[in-house]
Design an enzyme around this catalytic site. Structure first.
Site, PDB file in Angstrom:
ATOM      1  N   LEU A  60      58.261 -29.906  -4.661  1.00 37.30           N
ATOM      2  CA  LEU A  60      56.679 -29.968  -4.463  1.00 37.30           C
ATOM      3  C   LEU A  60      56.094 -30.701  -3.403  1.00 37.30           C
ATOM      4  O   LEU A  60      54.674 -30.451  -2.792  1.00 37.30           O
ATOM      5  CB  LEU A  60      55.929 -30.583  -5.323  1.00 37.30           C
ATOM      6  N   HIS A  61      56.824 -30.922  -2.600  1.00 40.60           N
ATOM      7  CA  HIS A  61      56.401 -31.060  -1.113  1.00 40.60           C
ATOM      8  C   HIS A  61      55.712 -32.223  -1.467  1.00 40.60           C
ATOM      9  O   HIS A  61      54.376 -32.133  -0.975  1.00 40.60           O
ATOM     10  CB  HIS A  61      56.122 -30.410   0.247  1.00 40.60           C
ATOM     11  N   ALA A  86      50.753 -28.830  -1.864  1.00 40.27           N
ATOM     12  CA  ALA A  86      50.755 -27.153  -1.352  1.00 40.27           C
ATOM     13  C   ALA A  86      52.123 -26.034  -1.255  1.00 40.27           C
ATOM     14  O   ALA A  86      51.802 -25.155  -0.803  1.00 40.27           O
ATOM     15  CB  ALA A  86      49.831 -27.116   0.128  1.00 40.27           C
ATOM     16  N   HIS A  87      52.796 -26.595  -1.632  1.00 40.62           N
ATOM     17  CA  HIS A  87      54.041 -26.196  -0.870  1.00 40.62           C
ATOM     18  C   HIS A  87      55.024 -26.044  -2.605  1.00 40.62           C
ATOM     19  O   HIS A  87      55.529 -27.159  -2.821  1.00 40.62           O
ATOM     20  CB  HIS A  87      54.947 -26.675  -0.016  1.00 40.62           C
ATOM     21  N   GLN A  88      55.176 -25.689  -3.224  1.00 39.49           N
ATOM     22  CA  GLN A  88      56.113 -25.378  -4.043  1.00 39.49           C
ATOM     23  C   GLN A  88      57.012 -24.306  -3.730  1.00 39.49           C
ATOM     24  O   GLN A  88      56.835 -23.159  -3.663  1.00 39.49           O
ATOM     25  CB  GLN A  88      55.081 -24.865  -5.828  1.00 39.49           C
TER      26      GLN A  88
END
Ligand SMILES: Cc1cc2nc3c(=O)[nH]c(=O)nc-3n(C[C@H](O)[C@H](O)[C@H](O)COP(=O)(O)OP(=O)(O)OC[C@H]3O[C@@H](n4cnc5c(N)ncnc54)[C@H](O)[C@@H]3O)c2cc1C
Ligand SMILES: CCCCCCCCCCCCCCCC=O
Length: 742
Positions: free
Chosen positions: A505-506, A677-679
């Site tokens: 997920l960052h 916001a990064h998956q």
């Protein structure tokens, strides 16, 4: 103010709704309770309580101070969001809280003596208790270390109430609180770049929301598709070479490459098609229409708030334009540790260059917005490296609202690049169309894989159309993104153990700093103006965090702000336009699972927590060094430090208290909500079906002809903004698929 006739944006992005909000499964007593909790969260304060130290208080601030979260339709909209966006357990915990607080006994259980009075009936429902006591009860529950599901219910109500209060708009696209908090949106602002072509994808577009049962087949035939109708089963059967599910970073690139190779490509996108003239810049309607789950997508434990795009262009239509190439160290890691030789190849380097060229990546913007100025100044004052972030937009692009769709038309998402190439080569994009299941059968010849994929079954998101779409294709590509490719594969009967696991997920932890107007003249503008993400601090290859700045409209800003009291929340919001956030993003080793849509579990590793702590402390140092008069974190107790006149020792002492605290479901007093916001990684590539869901060509280890071309195939977390990595990977895989065809 806006005259409706002048309004230039899509009706779906205007926001106001005429129909009444229904209360769903909540009784009038529960609605009264919900209103009285919203009345605590956004609290009517005494008239001069937000006085600016005796200065004349603007009328807007006076009305903001007396405004209440209980005003219609705020509680009703909270219920609407719960019903339409929240996962089951969230609705259940909120329902439990409201049911209990709607009875005297339940209120006694949850509030103790605070619900007692000398007046009959001595024990009162929550909604009958005076405001100051209600506030004490809510404060108690926010720090209650046991019965944390009840606390999570209060947290969901707080988040939704603040999101609604600060994003709702009237028919003139106005919100009464915005003037007080220094926020302004001009939805009629002319487009600096007169758009050459209003709707560049139109010639290949079939928009389900504009079709009927009678027109759909004709529209599909008109696009040159091979369509047959099976009236009895109400099936519309389409035959093509390639069907791609998802039009985002991965899907858009794959569509272009395969259409250019001469294949008949059909793209299914469950979101709708909006262009620069449709975007309204309004946070609420844009979250609702352009984001997965309306931008409200917490993990099951409420610890991480996740955002992903869901519109034509996917994440690339709402993202913040940062275009950072795949780090060389990561390419080496993926090639050597994960045995994905693609990443050490010239093929990949060449793909990255072609991607950057096609989406118009520029190296350095001409003018930075307030938050990026803060990050840059703070790093420079600390002697830290700070780089400019390449953008897929021109160097003088400062729209500031790309997160709601770029109204200037300057940002080059896949909707204005790769998908244009695709439709220019005959591709058809069907929007409002949700893939439900791959058509997978046993593989007769059984050479390559045990199963074979023949295409996909899709549901049209228009209740006026009863037909279902069956799309038969030689190649099927899932590009639904990391959160939705696994559920689609699992619901299609695929069983590879890597599907839906290794989700990265960052995770992002946010720090904030307040910079009053006039006290730091070199930091110009407002928090929501200018290029969103144009600077980055990357501490060095051995560190696994980076510092950047976010785009937070008033609703998300408030939703993430720790609520410690009604007065404090309003005082914080009055500082909105000059409060800068700096976030620490971690290349996570922890991972999560997503096996069904919207149900995401995720676990931070010890290593991640250590890096979150390091990054968060560094973010605070940067804010202090930039001249903030106060700094803080998102920790639930409102952790903060006044900086003026504070000694280095006091600062370090404060920083020692900053940590990667657990989430609201953990049995601790102080908790935090993180963001993502990064998956990526939930259908990762692997050199065998044991190590991955797909092979190095992106083909499923189980089903021949089924490929994945989105962030889910990445072997691990990227560690920087992943768009270039996703698009470059999709570029290579699509080229390889085209070669297989050849
Ligand atoms: C707010 C935000 C800011 C960001 N900023 C940056 C940045 O500045 N730089 C950067 O590098 N990255 C950024 N990212 C991340 C980047 O945009 C994403 O990682 C990237 O878009 C993921 O690409 P994808 O192809 O995996 O999926 P997406 O781009 O998310 O596309 C998936 C698409 O599939 C559609 N879909 C899903 N399921 C179905 C179905 N069943 N049927 C039909 N359609 C379906 C979705 O609606 C969506 O449109 C940001 C992301 C967000 C949300
Ligand atoms: C109702 C409150 C929801 C708030 C969600 C806010 C999410 C912000 C995302 C922050 C993560 C940024 C990661 C980097 C994005 C650019 O690459």
């Amino acid at each position: 103010m806006y005259d409706d006739s002048e309004r230039k944006c899509h009706p779906l992005l205007q926001g106001e709704r005429d129909e009444e909000y229904k209360n769903g499964s909540f009784s009038s007593a529960e609605m009264a309770t919900l209103s009285s909790i919203c009345d605590v969260i956004v609290q009517p304060l005494p008239l001069n309580s937000l006085d600016d130290h005796g200065n004349k208080v603007e009328e807007s601030i006076r009305s903001f101070s007396t405004a209440s979260g209980s005003q219609y339709p705020i509680p009703n909209k909270v219920v609407h969001l719960l019903k339409t966006r929240a996962f089951l357990e969230a609705v259940m915990v909120v329902k439990l809280v409201l049911t209990l607080l709607s009875t005297r006994l339940g209120t006694l259980l949850l509030s103790g003596t605070l619900c007692l009075s000398h007046k009959w009936p001595y024990v009162h429902n929550f909604s009958e208790i005076p405001l100051d006591k209600r506030e004490k009860i809510v404060q108690k529950w926010f720090e209650h270390r046991f019965l944390t599901p009840i606390r999570l219910g209060f947290v969901f109500i707080k988040t939704l109430c603040l999101l609604v209060f600060f994003t709702q708009v009237d028919k003139k696209a106005n919100n009464p609180a915005w003037e007080a908090i220094g926020y302004h949106v001009d939805i009629n602002e002319e487009h600096p770049k007169k758009e050459q072509n209003k709707r560049p994808l139109q010639k290949g577009m079939v928009e389900i929301m504009k079709e009927t049962d009678q027109t759909l087949v004709h529209s599909l035939l008109q696009k040159g598709l091979d369509v047959t109708e099976e009236l009895k089963e109400n099936i519309c059967r389409i035959k093509c070479d390639v069907v791609i599910i998802g039009s985002g970073c991965g899907g858009g690139v794959a569509a272009a490459i395969l259409a250019k190779s001469g294949k008949k490509v059909v793209v299914l996108e469950k979101g709708n098609y909006f262009t620069q003239t449709d975007y309204s810049k309004l946070e609420g309607p844009s979250l609702d229409q352009l984001y997965e789950s309306g931008g409200i997508l917490p993990t099951l434990d409420g610890k991480v708030m996740i955002q992903a795009g869901s519109t034509v262009g996917g994440g690339s239509a709402v993202n913040w334009s940062a275009c950072i190439k795949t780090p060389q160290s990561l390419r080496k890691e993926w090639a050597e540790e994960y045995h994905i030789k693609l990443y050490e190849s010239h093929e990949y380097t060449s793909a990255m260059n072609k991607v950057c060229e096609r989406i118009g990546v520029t190296e350095k913007c001409t003018k930075e917005g307030f938050q990026n100025q803060v990050l840059r100044k703070g790093c420079q004052n600390l002697g830290l490296k700070v780089d400019s972030v390449p953008q897929n937009a021109s160097e003088n692009h400062h729209c500031g609202t790309c997160c709601y769709g770029c109204r200037s038309g300057d940002k080059k998402g896949t909707d204005s690049t790769w998908l244009v190439d695709a439709v220019d080569h005959g591709a058809v994009i069907i929007t409002g169309c949700k893939a439900k299941k791959f058509m997978v059968t046993r593989n007769q010849n059984g050479k390559k894989r045990r199963k074979k994929c023949l295409g996909v079954i899709a549901q049209v998101l228009n209740d006026k159309i009863l037909k279902r779409l069956h799309i038969e294709a030689k190649v099927t590509i899932s590009a639904c993104g990391s959160l939705l490719t696994p559920p689609l594969m699992i619901s299609s009967g695929l069983k590879n153990p890597n599907i839906g696991r290794n989700l990265h997920l960052h995770p992002v932890a946010m720090a904030w700093g307040y910079f009053p107007e006039g006290e730091t003249d070199d930091l110009t503008g407002k928090s929501y103006e200018g290029g969103i993400l144009t600077s980055v601090h990357k501490p060095g290859s051995d560190e696994t965090y980076i510092l950047e700045v976010p785009a937070l409209g008033p609703g998300c800003f408030a939703g993430l702000t720790p609520w410690v009291s009604g007065q404090d929340l309003k005082e914080r919001m009055l500082k909105y336009s000059r409060t800068a956030h700096v976030f620490s993003l971690v290349k996570d080793r922890g991972s999560g699972e997503v096996t069904s849509a919207g149900r995401i579990s995720y676990k931070f590793s010890k290593f991640d927590n250590e890096n979150i702590k390091k990054g968060l402390r560094q973010a605070l140092r940067v804010l202090i060094a930039a001249g903030a008069v106060a700094v803080g974190t998102q920790r639930s107790d409102g952790q903060r430090l006044k900086c003026k006149g504070t000694s280095k020792e006091e600062i370090e002492e404060f920083l020692e208290t900053v940590d990667a605290v657990p989430g609201p479901m953990s049995m601790v007093k102080d908790w935090n909500i993180y963001c993502s916001a990064h998956q990526m990684g939930s259908c990762r590539m692997g050199k065998s079906e044991k190590e991955g869901a797909v092979d190095e060509n992106g083909e499923s280890w189980e089903a021949e002809g089924l490929y994945v071309c989105d962030a889910s195939i990445l072997p691990s977390a990227v560690g920087v903004n992943p768009m270039i990595t996703i698009q470059s990977t999709a570029y290579c895989l699509a080229e390889r698929i085209a070669d297989i065809f050849r």
